[in-house]
Design a protein around this motif. Structure first.
Motif, short mmCIF file in Angstrom:
data_model
loop_
_atom_site.label_atom_id
_atom_site.label_comp_id
_atom_site.label_asym_id
_atom_site.label_seq_id
_atom_site.Cartn_x
_atom_site.Cartn_y
_atom_site.Cartn_z
N GLY A 89 0.82 -1.21 0.00
CA GLY A 89 0.00 0.00 0.00
C GLY A 89 0.86 1.26 0.00
N ALA A 90 1.96 1.23 0.76
CA ALA A 90 2.87 2.38 0.80
C ALA A 90 3.53 2.59 -0.56
N ALA A 91 3.83 1.50 -1.27
CA ALA A 91 4.43 1.61 -2.60
C ALA A 91 3.46 2.29 -3.58
N TRP A 92 2.19 1.87 -3.54
CA TRP A 92 1.17 2.49 -4.39
C TRP A 92 1.00 3.96 -4.02
N ALA A 93 0.96 4.26 -2.74
CA ALA A 93 0.79 5.65 -2.28
C ALA A 93 1.98 6.51 -2.69
N GLY A 94 3.19 5.95 -2.58
CA GLY A 94 4.38 6.69 -3.00
C GLY A 94 4.37 6.99 -4.49
N GLY A 95 3.95 6.01 -5.29
CA GLY A 95 3.84 6.23 -6.73
C GLY A 95 2.82 7.29 -7.06
N LEU A 96 1.71 7.29 -6.32
CA LEU A 96 0.66 8.28 -6.55
C LEU A 96 1.14 9.69 -6.22
N LEU A 97 1.81 9.86 -5.08
CA LEU A 97 2.31 11.18 -4.69
C LEU A 97 3.34 11.69 -5.70
N HIS A 98 4.23 10.82 -6.13
CA HIS A 98 5.22 11.20 -7.14
C HIS A 98 4.53 11.65 -8.43
N SER A 99 3.55 10.88 -8.88
CA SER A 99 2.86 11.19 -10.13
C SER A 99 2.06 12.48 -10.04
N VAL A 100 1.38 12.69 -8.92
CA VAL A 100 0.61 13.92 -8.74
C VAL A 100 1.54 15.13 -8.80
N GLY A 101 2.71 15.03 -8.18
CA GLY A 101 3.67 16.12 -8.21
C GLY A 101 4.14 16.44 -9.62
N GLN A 102 4.51 15.41 -10.38
CA GLN A 102 4.99 15.62 -11.76
C GLN A 102 3.88 16.20 -12.64
N THR A 103 2.68 15.63 -12.52
CA THR A 103 1.58 16.07 -13.37
C THR A 103 1.14 17.49 -13.04
N PHE A 104 1.12 17.82 -11.76
CA PHE A 104 0.72 19.16 -11.35
C PHE A 104 1.64 20.22 -11.94
N LEU A 105 2.95 19.94 -11.95
CA LEU A 105 3.91 20.89 -12.49
C LEU A 105 3.69 21.11 -13.99
N ILE A 106 3.41 20.03 -14.72
CA ILE A 106 3.15 20.14 -16.16
C ILE A 106 1.81 20.83 -16.42
N PHE A 107 0.84 20.55 -15.58
CA PHE A 107 -0.52 21.07 -15.76
C PHE A 107 -0.55 22.60 -15.70
N GLN A 108 0.37 23.19 -14.99
CA GLN A 108 0.38 24.64 -14.81
C GLN A 108 0.91 25.40 -16.02
N LEU A 109 1.54 24.69 -16.96
CA LEU A 109 2.21 25.37 -18.07
C LEU A 109 1.26 25.74 -19.19
N PRO A 110 1.50 26.88 -19.85
CA PRO A 110 0.75 27.22 -21.07
C PRO A 110 1.43 26.61 -22.30
N PHE A 111 0.63 26.11 -23.23
CA PHE A 111 1.16 25.53 -24.46
C PHE A 111 0.57 26.29 -25.64
N CYS A 112 1.42 27.02 -26.34
CA CYS A 112 0.95 27.87 -27.44
C CYS A 112 1.38 27.33 -28.81
N GLY A 113 2.20 26.34 -28.85
CA GLY A 113 2.71 25.79 -30.10
C GLY A 113 4.21 26.01 -30.19
N PRO A 114 4.94 25.17 -30.93
CA PRO A 114 4.44 24.06 -31.76
C PRO A 114 3.86 22.92 -30.92
N ASN A 115 3.31 21.94 -31.60
CA ASN A 115 2.64 20.85 -30.89
C ASN A 115 3.16 19.48 -31.32
N VAL A 116 4.43 19.41 -31.73
CA VAL A 116 5.02 18.16 -32.19
C VAL A 116 6.15 17.76 -31.25
N ILE A 117 6.14 16.48 -30.81
CA ILE A 117 7.22 15.98 -29.97
C ILE A 117 7.88 14.78 -30.64
#
Length: 309
Positions: free
Chosen positions: A144-172
């Motif tokens: 359970g701690a392993a799943w919780a640790g993975g969740l906290l890590h993922s929420v942190g990474q995703t939150f940081l990306i979620f705050q960014l504006p994306f105006c283009g280009p849109n190719v990776i």
């Protein structure tokens, strides 16, 4: 949706712009993905259905196999599907969702591998207290701690990306969404966010890897007083775990523990930890283990007899 974003979808360059080459790659990935699901699924079913596999090692292994299947499923099915289309595209929301699950299952795997190292440490260095220290409740809490640790890590990474504006280009230049390629698309200063992303992923990797090294340093030290047969048995079990750790940690460290830049080799390296490691997990952990192989044979035999009836 990320703040002030004009981009609504992201295009993948994939492995090749040649449609025929991309289709060949898709077929290869389909075969590998099928083998991953079947191999790891067999481990999960075998451990769940076999009354003899009660050792905590198998309990953790079943969850590791489940995480491996989920981890590979975040990227492989879309690559396989997109390879037959002329336009390999994902929505911005879908891209951020893919990043979330990629780091959720990846972080969970890191913590599970660390838990499994602790399990081996207790089994080898404290054998008289093993049953008490690694009872069913403790094992459940560690998972359970392993799943919780993975969740906290993922929420942190995703939150940081979620705050960014994306105006283009849109190719990776990749075949799935990940933090470094997506950061390059942001139309704002990403230095601080890049630093936080590296600290988030790097701290988890460094702390977990240090814990793994400490566990095995103590284990190797304790083996000096064992008989030759005892050393061989202990080292056989530890070698399997260390092989998976190396296959997963080394390429992940190459990608995530460096400045947020993308390299041409990233796509190939990503294949190693999202596909190759899940593919080799059943071979390394189970098909070399006599107890696991016998349990699989009994499971298959019971299934055949049940179908004949």
């Amino acid at each position: 949706m990320a703040a002030a974003s004009n981009v609504t979808e992201i295009l993948f360059l994939g492995f090749s712009q040649n449609q025929n080459v991309q289709k060949v790659i898709s077929v290869i990935f389909l075969l590998l993905y099928t083998a991953i699901v079947l191999g790891n699924g067999l481990i999960v079913v075998t451990v769940t259905a076999s009354k003899g596999l009660t050792c905590p090692m198998y309990f953790f292994l079943s969850y590791l196999s489940l995480v491996e299947m989920c981890y590979c499923s975040v990227t492989a099915p879309k690559l396989i599907f997109d390879s037959f289309l002329r336009k390999r595209v994902i929505s911005l929301r879908g891209c951020i969702t893919q990043i979330f699950f990629l780091h959720f299952f990846g972080g969970t795997e890191i913590f599970l591998l660390t838990v499994m190292a602790y399990d081996r440490y207790v089994a080898i260095c404290k054998p008289l207290h093993y049953v008490t220290l690694m009872n069913r409740r403790v094992c459940g809490l560690l998972v359970g701690a392993a799943w919780a640790g993975g969740l906290l890590h993922s929420v942190g990474q995703t939150f940081l990306i979620f705050q960014l504006p994306f105006c283009g280009p849109n190719v990776i230049d990749h075949y799935f969404c990940d933090v470094h390629p997506v950061l390059k698309l942001a139309c704002s200063d990403t230095f601080l966010i890049s630093l936080l992303i590296i600290l988030n992923g790097g701290s988890i990797s460094v702390v977990s890897f240090a814990g793994l090294l400490a566990s095995y340093a103590v284990i190797l030290s304790s083996l000096r007083s064992r008989t030759a047969q005892g050393r061989r048995k202990a080292l056989s079990t530890c070698a399997s775990h260390l092989a998976v750790v190396g296959l997963f940690f080394i390429p992940c460290s190459f990608v995530y523990m460096r400045p947020c830049v993308t390299l041409p080799a990233d796509k190939i390296v990503a294949v190693s930890y999202t596909v190759i490691t899940p593919l080799l997990n059943p071979v390394i952990y189970s098909f070399r283990n006599a107890e696991m192989k016998n349990a699989m044979r009994r499971l298959v035999s019971r299934t055949v007899i049940w179908e004949e009836k």
